[in-house]
Every structure is written in structure tokens, then in C-alpha cells.
Write a protein that holds these residues in place. Structure first.
Motif, short mmCIF file in Angstrom:
data_model
loop_
_atom_site.label_atom_id
_atom_site.label_comp_id
_atom_site.label_asym_id
_atom_site.label_seq_id
_atom_site.Cartn_x
_atom_site.Cartn_y
_atom_site.Cartn_z
N LEU A 6 8.00 -14.27 -67.43
CA LEU A 6 8.44 -15.53 -66.81
C LEU A 6 9.29 -15.32 -65.57
O LEU A 6 9.10 -16.02 -64.56
CB LEU A 6 9.18 -16.37 -67.84
N PRO A 7 10.27 -14.36 -65.54
CA PRO A 7 11.04 -14.17 -64.29
C PRO A 7 10.16 -13.83 -63.09
O PRO A 7 10.42 -14.28 -61.97
CB PRO A 7 11.98 -13.02 -64.64
N LEU A 8 9.10 -13.03 -63.31
CA LEU A 8 8.20 -12.69 -62.21
C LEU A 8 7.41 -13.91 -61.77
O LEU A 8 7.18 -14.11 -60.56
CB LEU A 8 7.26 -11.57 -62.65
N LEU A 9 6.97 -14.74 -62.72
CA LEU A 9 6.19 -15.92 -62.37
C LEU A 9 7.05 -16.95 -61.65
O LEU A 9 6.58 -17.63 -60.73
CB LEU A 9 5.58 -16.53 -63.63
N VAL A 10 8.31 -17.09 -62.06
CA VAL A 10 9.22 -18.01 -61.37
C VAL A 10 9.38 -17.60 -59.91
O VAL A 10 9.35 -18.43 -59.00
CB VAL A 10 10.59 -18.05 -62.08
N GLN A 11 9.51 -16.29 -59.67
CA GLN A 11 9.64 -15.81 -58.30
C GLN A 11 8.34 -15.99 -57.53
O GLN A 11 8.35 -16.34 -56.35
CB GLN A 11 10.04 -14.33 -58.31
N ALA A 12 7.20 -15.77 -58.19
CA ALA A 12 5.91 -15.97 -57.53
C ALA A 12 5.71 -17.43 -57.15
O ALA A 12 5.11 -17.74 -56.11
CB ALA A 12 4.78 -15.50 -58.45
N ALA A 13 6.19 -18.34 -57.97
CA ALA A 13 6.03 -19.76 -57.69
C ALA A 13 6.84 -20.21 -56.48
O ALA A 13 6.53 -21.24 -55.87
CB ALA A 13 6.45 -20.58 -58.92
N ALA A 14 7.85 -19.45 -56.13
CA ALA A 14 8.73 -19.84 -55.03
C ALA A 14 8.00 -19.91 -53.70
O ALA A 14 8.37 -20.68 -52.81
CB ALA A 14 9.92 -18.89 -54.93
N SER A 15 6.96 -19.12 -53.53
CA SER A 15 6.21 -19.12 -52.26
C SER A 15 4.73 -18.88 -52.54
O SER A 15 4.12 -18.00 -51.94
CB SER A 15 6.75 -18.06 -51.31
N SER A 16 4.18 -19.64 -53.46
CA SER A 16 2.81 -19.38 -53.91
C SER A 16 1.78 -19.92 -52.92
O SER A 16 1.99 -20.93 -52.25
CB SER A 16 2.59 -20.01 -55.28
N THR A 17 0.65 -19.23 -52.86
CA THR A 17 -0.50 -19.70 -52.09
C THR A 17 -1.42 -20.50 -53.02
O THR A 17 -1.26 -20.48 -54.25
CB THR A 17 -1.26 -18.53 -51.49
N ALA A 18 -2.41 -21.17 -52.44
CA ALA A 18 -3.30 -22.03 -53.23
C ALA A 18 -4.01 -21.25 -54.35
O ALA A 18 -4.05 -21.72 -55.49
CB ALA A 18 -4.31 -22.72 -52.32
#
Length: 642
Positions: free
Chosen positions: A498-510
Motif C-alpha cells: 500500500l505505501p508504494l501504491l499511495v506514492q504511485a497514485a500521487a502522479s499516476s498516468t492513465a
């Protein structure tokens, strides 16, 4: 603030606690030149070092400094036969630094900042440490080397009888006879240089231009001794030649000092020593390296071990060749990658260079050649690849960077099944190469449950690293912008990713948002967000801002007003856009979803829908829309509640 090192009996063993502290300090200073300052491989040893120092020192300061050919760590001398001490001694000398003192309130950030300054000083070979790290730092203070002026304060035994029974020398000789011979040669050279009148005159000239020669005797360094320490082995074998070379080095130092002085009357001693050692080091490297470059021989070419750099022997062999014309060079076909006689040896040569060079154009040139060689990997080539891809812990081990480069290359040319079947990519690979290992591991292991289990085991071992900066390191490395990596992480799921996914969501592409939203639907969500994500047509409307707020709510287990406001707006937009085109069942469901967000704006929208066309439009669609809107209004909680 300094203390005098305690004496130790010859041959005494360095305490394990001191050896561990030296290892942690060396790791921090070394890793900061390779990884970002917030990378776990920098943060972890620095934090552990400070924790141990605080525990050991109990509120007192701790000094680490050079004393001759030793590093003194917390009053315990560590000889340079210890690789950590030798490395620290070299790094200190390269920066013209005697040592460093840690105060009781020193922090890991202080240690990392100092390590960065020290690395810059060493790497640029021209920026004094004092310009990068304050001399009067409150918690971590570095001590300059100070030029001591004339050589001759101690006497040397020019005979150095090899049969001496000195306990310490005997112990060193038994452990490493080659080092003993080198030390004896250096001592003879130093004895010869110290009595050379020409050298003494040159030293006197240098000393006269030095502002503080001889000050602070507890930290002073003998220039002639320091130059002798840098001499290559072939010079220490010939004291007379060494004297000639030393004169040339001192001449260059004098010339450099004249340029350095400029309008100043004198030059600080630390600056003299730093420039002098830099000149000597460059001169000796240009003349003859101190040690021959040792590199792992290409796999499959054991005959190279017998090659010697002896021109006379080579000429003798050439002269002994028979005088006949019945010799030929092998045809080009024998050098083909498909020729069994050459494939193994050629592949070994190419792999040897590919895993060791840092030149981009060489790597680019080798890739098509290796692609051709590795089109079909048979048993003959597997043995060669094993030597490069299996982690080893000996002097012939391939550097991790080279090994990782080769693994990525094999993945790029379609050999992921081979890498997985041979277990080259496993949980240890994920853990050891984090964060750069994640994209390759995701491609190799992310296609089925068995592979995901291996990937998950590696991530589980990384839990402490993720908690102290690993997520930030993954962000800096850019691996969280890789779609296969996010797909594998969402397939694994759970609190550990989850911590990695939260960070990925911060600047996610489509493309990455597709995976993040699919995983979010499996989590426990509040009714408005659950209703919104249940609509398959909503995905194109969800921006990275919304996904960021959504994952923040998942991590916090609490919805913030910003997210709820965006959810309400999106639910309203879905109804507005679908009034004319959306199937009637889907439209009624979208209208019903509005009851989860009882805001004045949504209530007004439902009231308008409940009365729209009430007296003018009696179609089935219009009547169903009005009924759905009235039912949503009747079941909507009263008041403005987000």
C-alpha cells in the motif's frame, strides 16, 4: 576534544563492536557516492552508526582519526591490514583530512551531509573540504591534515633484517608476507630520501611558503612520508630511482604553490598538503600504477591466466617459431557465434566487457552482438551465464551493477522465462537490488500466482526499508511509473504494498490508473466512492488528483472533504451527461447514487430531475427519471454532510 589512543598488545584483535562501527562508517561514506542521500543503503548504515555511537559513548564525543598507518576509532587503533581501515585512511588522505569527531547529539542527517561533502571533495580533486563542510559544525567536526615541515623526526633501520623476531612484524609476515616486503622497501626508500640534500632543500622551500607548518603536532603529517606512501611498488624497489622521482614531484609542488600563493605571502598547511598529495597521486598513476589492475578473467578462457607481460619472453617465443608457411589464420566462419569451438570463449569475452564497462557507446555496441550469441541458450552457454548471473561472494564475483545490467538486457531480448526458470530472478534479487529490481522482477514474476508469491516474499523482506525511506527511493528511481510494476503490486495487494501504491497514485498516468482503480475497488470504501467506482464508464473521468486523494483515504481509512467534494461533482456529472444517451437502467442507477452525497447542490439537482417534464413529457424514460430522482430525494439523509 580529542583523546589519546590506548596502546594495544601486538597482534591484538580489534573488538567486534569497533569493527562494526568502522564498517558502518565506511559503508555510509562509500554508498553516498553511489545512491541518493535518502536511499536506504545510505540512511540505514548512518542511522545504525549513530545509534551504536550514542549507546557506546553515553553522552561523550567519539573521534575517528588517522595515526600513521592506522585508523584510531574510539581510542582503538585499527591497522590498515583491515580493509575498512585502509579504505577510511585513503578517503581521509584524499580529502586532506586527519579525522572526524562525532558529538553526542550528532544526527544521521549530519553524517550523511558530511559524507556528501567528503565525496565531493574526493571526486572533484580540487574543492577543499572546508568549503563544503563548516569547520565549526556543532555536532560533527572534521580535522585538517597539517603539514609538519622537514622530515627526519624519527630514525629508520636501513638494514631491516628479515630474520628479526619482533612479535608484531612476525605476525604481519605470517598473515601477509607480500605486505611485509612492501613495507620494508618503503622504509628503505624513506631512509634514503630523508638524507638527500636536494630533497631537503626543496622541502625547506615548501616549508617557508607554508603558513602553519609544524602547528598542532598531534595532527601533523610528514610530507615526505606521505609521498613515499603513494609510491608504486616498482619505485619502492629502487631507492635511488625513487629519490629522482621524488625530486620531480616536489618540483611540481613548488610550481603549483607559486600559482596558489598569488598575492598571498603564504599558503595554509592543509592546502599545501592537499595539493601536494593530489599532484603526487596523479604523477605516480601516470608513471606506474601502485598495483596492477586485477579483474576477473573472461569465463571460458583459463589460458589467459598463463599470460605474462614479459616482452623478452614473448620475443624468445617468436624467435623459436619454425620457419614454415604452413600456418593459417582461422577462417571467419570459426568466429561465428554458432561455431561450437568459439561460442563459449567469445561469449565469455563479450560478457566480461559488458558487465564491467561504464561507457555507454561500448554497451550499445555489445548489445546486438550478445543478442546474436544468446538467440539460443544451450547447456554450453548456460554454464557461462551461471558465472555471471549467480551471486557469488569471492574475489571473482561480478559487481552487482554489472549483474543487474546483464539481467535487464536478457529480459529485454525476450529471455524472461529463462531467467525465471533458472531462478536468477527471485526474492533475494528483489530485495538486494531494490528499488531498481522491481520492474524486471514484475515482468518475470508478475504473470501467475507462483511468481507473485516469490515477488511478495522479496517485498516482505523489504518492509523495514520501506518504512525508513524505501518508498521515496523507489519514487526517485522512477520505478513507480512503470506499468508492469504497478500491475504486479496491485495483484499482490495487502498492506505491505500500500505505501508504494499511495506514492504511485500521487502522479499516476492513465495506464497506471487503470490498475490502481481496479485494486481500489477491492478495498473497503465509503458508499459514495464505492458507487462511483462501480460505474465502468467513470474511469476516463478520474484524474490523477482524484486517484491520489482516493489512495490517501484508503491509507488513512478516513475520507477527507476534498475527496468527497470531487466524488459528489463526478456523480453529478455522470447523470448530466447520461440524461439523453445512457441506457435507462444505468441512468436510474446513476441517479440513485446521488443520494450518497447529501449536499445542497446534489439535492437541488435531484429536485430538478424529479420535476423535469412533469406536465409536458410523459415518455417512459422521462417518467423513470422522475421516479428515480424522487426516490433518491426521499432516502437522502437530511442536512449538508460530507
Amino acid at each position: 576534544m580529542g583523546t589519546t589512543p590506548t596502546t594495544k598488545e601486538p597482534g591484538a584483535v580489534v573488538p567486534a563492536s569497533i569493527a562494526a562501527l568502522a564498517e558502518l562508517l565506511a559503508a555510509t561514506l562509500r554508498n553516498v557516492g553511489i545512491y541518493p542521500a535518502d536511499h536506504p543503503r545510505v540512511v540505514v548504515p548512518a542511522t545504525e552508526l549513530l545509534a551504536r555511537l550514542h549507546q557506546k559513548a553515553e553522552g561523550l564525543t567519539t573521534m575517528v582519526y588517522s595515526a600513521g598507518e592506522q585508523i584510531v576509532f574510539d581510542r582503538v587503533p585499527i591497522p590498515t591490514s583491515d580493509s575498512r581501515a585502509a579504505w577510511l585512511l585513503q578517503r581521509f588522505r584524499e580529502a586532506a583530512m586527519r579525522g572526524v569527531e562525532f558529538a553526542h547529539d550528532c544526527t544521521a542527517e549530519d553524517v550523511i551531509g558530511f559524507a556528501q561533502a567528503l565525496h565531493t571533495t574526493q571526486s572533484r580533486r580540487g574543492t577543499p573540504l572546508a568549503m563544503l563542510w563548516p569547520r565549526d559544525h556543532a555536532r560533527l567536526r572534521a580535522f585538517d591534515l597539517v603539514y609538519a615541515g622537514f622530515h627526519g623526526e624519527r630514525e629508520f633501520d636501513t638494514t631491516l633484517d628479515s630474520s628479526a623476531t619482533d612479535t608484531e612484524q612476525s605476525a604481519i609476515r605470517a598473515a601477509n608476507p607480500h605486505e611485509t616486503v612492501t613495507a620494508q622497501k618503503q622504509a628503505r626508500v624513506l631512509a634514503r630520501l630523508s638524507t638527500d640534500d636536494g630533497l631537503r632543500e626543496q622541502l625547506a622551500t615548501i616549508q617557508s611558503a607554508c603558513a602553519d607548518a609544524g602547528d598542532e603536532p598531534q595532527r601533523r603529517v610528514d610530507l615526505l612520508t606521505a609521498i613515499t606512501d603513494l609510491m608504486p611498488v616498482d619505485l619502492t624497489a629502487d631507492p635511488e630511482r625513487a629519490a629522482v622521482v621524488a625530486q620531480e614531484v616536489l618540483k611540481r609542488i613548488e610550481q603549483e604553490m607559486e600559482r596558489t600563493k598569488g598575492a598571498r605571502a603564504s599558503v595554509p598547511g592543509a592546502e599545501v598538503l592537499r595539493r601536494a598529495l593530489a599532484i603526487a597521486r596523479k604523477y605516480f598513476v601516470a608513471e606506474a600504477p601502485r598495483k596492477s589492475l586485477v579483474m576477473n578473467l573472461p569465463t571460458g578462457r583459463p589460458e589467459d591466466e598463463r599470460i605474462t607481460a614479459d616482452p623478452q619472453a614473448l620475443l624468445a617465443e617468436l624467435a623459436a617459431l619454425p620457419d614454415t608457411g604452413n600456418y593459417r589464420l582461422p577462417p571467419v566462419s570459426e568466429f561465428s557465434p554458432k561455431a561450437p569451438a568459439m561460442a563459449r570463449q567469445l561469449l565469455g569475452i563479450y560478457l566480461h566487457l559488458f558487465t564491467r564497462t561504464e561507457r555507454a557507446h561500448v554497451i550499445a555496441a555489445l548489445k546486438p552482438i550478445l543478442t546474436q550469441h544468446l538467440t539460443v541458450i544451450d547447456d554450453n552457454l548456460i554454464d557461462v551465464l551461471d558465472d555471471y548471473l549467480r551471486p557469488r561472494h569471492d574475489e571473482h564475483a561480478i559487481a552487482e551493477l554489472g549483474r543487474r545490467r546483464l539481467l535487464h538486457f536478457l529480459g529485454d531480448i525476450g529471455k524472461l522465462p529463462f531467467l525465471r526458470d533458472r531462478a536468477y530472478i527471485d526474492a533475494e534479487f528483489v530485495m538486494r537490488g531494490f528499488p531498481e529490481s522491481l520492474p524486471l522482477a514484475a515482468r518475470a514474476l508478475g504473470s501467475d500466482p507462483a511468481g507473485l508469491k516469490v515477488f511478495q516474499d522479496g517485498l516482505r523482506a523489504l518492509a523495514p526499508v520501506l518504512a525508513i525511506g524505501g518508498v521515496r527511493a523507489a519514487t526517485v528511481a522512477g520505478v513507480l511509473n512503470d506499468e508492469p510494476t504497478i500491475a504486479a503490486l496491485t495483484a499482490i495487494g495487502g498492506e505491505q504494498v500500500l505505501p508504494l501504491l499511495v506514492q504511485a497514485a500521487a502522479s499516476s498516468t492513465a495506464p497506471i490508473r487503470v490498475h490502481l482503480l481496479a485494486y481500489a475497488r477491492t478495498r473497503e470504501l465509503a458508499a459514495p466512492e464505492k458507487a462511483l467506482l462501480a460505474d465502468p464508464a467513470v474511469a476516463p473521468m478520474l484524474t490523477s488528483d482524484y486517484v491520489r486523494e482516493l489512495y490517501d483515504a484508503i491509507a488513512r481509512r478516513r475520507v477527507q472533504p476534498t475527496l468527497r467534494t470531487m466524488t459528489a461533482r463526478l456523480l453529478g456529472q455522470i447523470v448530466e451527461r447520461g440524461l439523453e444517451s445512457m441506457p435507462i437502467e444505468a441512468l436510474c442507477q446513476a441517479i440513485d447514487n446521488l443520494r450518497h452525497v447529501p449536499t445542497p447542490g446534489i439535492a437541488k439537482q435531484l429536485a430538478e430531475l424529479a420535476n423535469q417534464g412533469r406536465f409536458t413529457n410523459f415518455s417512459a424514460r422521462s417518467r423513470a427519471t422522475r421516479r428515480a430522482a424522487k426516490a433518491a430525494l426521499d432516502t437522502m439523509p437530511q442536512g449538508d454532510s460530507l
